[in-house]
Design a protein around this motif. Structure first.
Motif, PDB file in Angstrom:
ATOM      1  N   UNK A 102       7.029  14.345 -34.066  1.00 58.78           N
ATOM      2  CA  UNK A 102       6.637  13.114 -34.486  1.00 58.78           C
ATOM      3  C   UNK A 102       5.437  12.417 -33.789  1.00 58.78           C
ATOM      4  N   UNK A 103       5.236  12.793 -32.654  1.00 58.51           N
ATOM      5  CA  UNK A 103       3.925  12.249 -31.920  1.00 58.51           C
ATOM      6  C   UNK A 103       2.697  13.072 -32.776  1.00 58.51           C
ATOM      7  N   UNK A 104       2.993  14.430 -33.026  1.00 53.26           N
ATOM      8  CA  UNK A 104       2.038  15.310 -33.840  1.00 53.26           C
ATOM      9  C   UNK A 104       1.924  14.708 -35.307  1.00 53.26           C
ATOM     10  N   UNK A 105       2.827  14.263 -35.861  1.00 57.32           N
ATOM     11  CA  UNK A 105       2.852  13.556 -37.169  1.00 57.32           C
ATOM     12  C   UNK A 105       1.830  12.041 -36.726  1.00 57.32           C
ATOM     13  N   UNK A 106       2.025  11.408 -36.112  1.00 53.18           N
ATOM     14  CA  UNK A 106       1.105  10.265 -35.676  1.00 53.18           C
ATOM     15  C   UNK A 106      -0.192  10.718 -35.641  1.00 53.18           C
ATOM     16  N   UNK A 107      -0.519  11.866 -34.868  1.00 53.22           N
ATOM     17  CA  UNK A 107      -1.901  12.340 -34.682  1.00 53.22           C
ATOM     18  C   UNK A 107      -2.521  12.647 -35.969  1.00 53.22           C
ATOM     19  N   UNK A 108      -1.833  13.076 -36.976  1.00 52.90           N
ATOM     20  CA  UNK A 108      -2.490  13.395 -38.174  1.00 52.90           C
ATOM     21  C   UNK A 108      -2.823  12.197 -39.055  1.00 52.90           C
ATOM     22  N   UNK A 109      -2.415  11.159 -38.731  1.00 53.73           N
ATOM     23  CA  UNK A 109      -2.766   9.807 -39.668  1.00 53.73           C
ATOM     24  C   UNK A 109      -4.186   9.770 -39.723  1.00 53.73           C
ATOM     25  N   UNK A 110      -5.100   9.628 -38.611  1.00 48.25           N
ATOM     26  CA  UNK A 110      -6.416   9.552 -38.619  1.00 48.25           C
ATOM     27  C   UNK A 110      -7.423  10.452 -39.769  1.00 48.25           C
ATOM     28  N   UNK A 111      -6.770  11.761 -39.593  1.00 50.64           N
ATOM     29  CA  UNK A 111      -7.592  12.645 -40.561  1.00 50.64           C
ATOM     30  C   UNK A 111      -7.009  12.374 -42.071  1.00 50.64           C
ATOM     31  N   UNK A 112      -5.880  12.027 -42.247  1.00 50.10           N
ATOM     32  CA  UNK A 112      -5.087  11.616 -43.434  1.00 50.10           C
ATOM     33  C   UNK A 112      -5.825  10.263 -44.131  1.00 50.10           C
ATOM     34  N   UNK A 113      -6.273   9.500 -43.423  1.00 47.17           N
ATOM     35  CA  UNK A 113      -6.731   8.368 -43.872  1.00 47.17           C
ATOM     36  C   UNK A 113      -8.402   8.403 -44.136  1.00 47.17           C
ATOM     37  N   UNK A 114      -9.123   9.199 -43.381  1.00 50.30           N
ATOM     38  CA  UNK A 114     -10.524   9.417 -43.328  1.00 50.30           C
ATOM     39  C   UNK A 114     -10.915  10.938 -43.119  1.00 50.30           C
ATOM     40  N   UNK A 115     -10.648  11.890 -43.968  1.00 50.10           N
ATOM     41  CA  UNK A 115     -10.727  13.317 -43.982  1.00 50.10           C
ATOM     42  C   UNK A 115     -12.278  13.909 -43.824  1.00 50.10           C
ATOM     43  N   UNK A 116     -13.166  13.060 -44.755  1.00 44.51           N
ATOM     44  CA  UNK A 116     -14.582  13.734 -45.034  1.00 44.51           C
ATOM     45  C   UNK A 116     -15.356  13.263 -43.819  1.00 44.51           C
ATOM     46  N   UNK A 117     -16.160  14.243 -43.577  1.00 46.35           N
ATOM     47  CA  UNK A 117     -16.718  14.194 -42.164  1.00 46.35           C
ATOM     48  C   UNK A 117     -16.143  14.773 -40.913  1.00 46.35           C
ATOM     49  N   UNK A 118     -15.117  15.501 -41.213  1.00 48.37           N
ATOM     50  CA  UNK A 118     -14.188  15.795 -40.016  1.00 48.37           C
ATOM     51  C   UNK A 118     -14.116  17.513 -40.245  1.00 48.37           C
ATOM     52  N   UNK A 119     -14.011  18.346 -39.444  1.00 46.82           N
ATOM     53  CA  UNK A 119     -13.907  19.611 -39.267  1.00 46.82           C
ATOM     54  C   UNK A 119     -12.609  20.089 -38.587  1.00 46.82           C
ATOM     55  N   UNK A 120     -11.816  21.055 -38.985  1.00 45.89           N
ATOM     56  CA  UNK A 120     -10.756  21.366 -38.233  1.00 45.89           C
ATOM     57  C   UNK A 120     -11.031  22.835 -37.460  1.00 45.89           C
ATOM     58  N   UNK A 121     -10.899  22.901 -36.042  1.00 48.58           N
ATOM     59  CA  UNK A 121     -11.470  23.975 -35.506  1.00 48.58           C
ATOM     60  C   UNK A 121     -10.397  24.372 -34.476  1.00 48.58           C
ATOM     61  N   UNK A 122     -10.483  25.648 -34.042  1.00 48.29           N
ATOM     62  CA  UNK A 122      -9.592  26.038 -33.028  1.00 48.29           C
ATOM     63  C   UNK A 122      -9.628  25.603 -31.640  1.00 48.29           C
ATOM     64  N   UNK A 123      -8.591  25.106 -30.833  1.00 53.98           N
ATOM     65  CA  UNK A 123      -8.888  24.593 -29.781  1.00 53.98           C
ATOM     66  C   UNK A 123      -9.526  25.618 -28.602  1.00 53.98           C
ATOM     67  N   UNK A 124     -10.219  25.116 -27.971  1.00 62.00           N
ATOM     68  CA  UNK A 124     -11.290  26.154 -26.921  1.00 62.00           C
ATOM     69  C   UNK A 124     -12.567  26.800 -27.675  1.00 62.00           C
TER      70      UNK A 124
END
Length: 134
Positions: A102-124
């Motif tokens: 559930x917490x992981x779902x809440x952490x996905x809310x910002x990228x679902x609202x504003x996805x442009x200008x964001x990149x998904x990268x591997x941790x580390x």
């Protein structure tokens, strides 16, 4: 450990949320001008399928057009995808086992609202360490 978390996530929320993003991508491809939003929705769908072990960082080349595009995205699709994350996260938090998901779902809310200008990268990765995607 990430593999186990991603597999549990896939069955509890990942598949359904990725399906919602894929639906948004299909809708966004109908008017030709919103094809970039469709590409962003598919990128987030992949992130929703396997979120553990990856993170979101701002893109170095994001400009004014990303901001304008985010406003359009928010009106067209972002708010109902964020609502889906909110509802799914709340339902998952009703059980003790589901609280981390559930917490992981809440952490996905910002990228679902504003996805442009964001990149998904591997941790580390270098981009994660720098805090910005090259």
């Amino acid at each position: 450990m990430r593999l186990i978390l991603n597999l549990i996530w896939f069955f509890l929320a990942g598949f359904w949320m990725a399906l919602a993003y894929t639906f948004a991508a299909l809708i966004m491809v109908i008017p030709i001008i919103t094809i970039p939003f469709s590409i962003a929705a598919l990128r987030i769908a992949g992130f929703c399928l396997w979120p553990f072990g990856r993170t979101v960082v701002p893109a170095a080349d994001a400009g004014v057009m990303s901001g304008i595009g985010n406003v359009i995205w928010l009106v067209l699709a972002g708010w109902w995808l964020a609502l889906g994350h909110l509802i799914t996260g709340f339902v998952l938090c009703l059980t003790i086992i589901g609280i981390p998901f559930g917490i992981a779902n809440f952490k996905l809310i910002p990228i679902s609202l504003l996805p442009l200008g964001q990149r998904v990268v591997p941790i580390g990765s270098a981009q994660d360490a720098a805090g910005v995607a090259f």
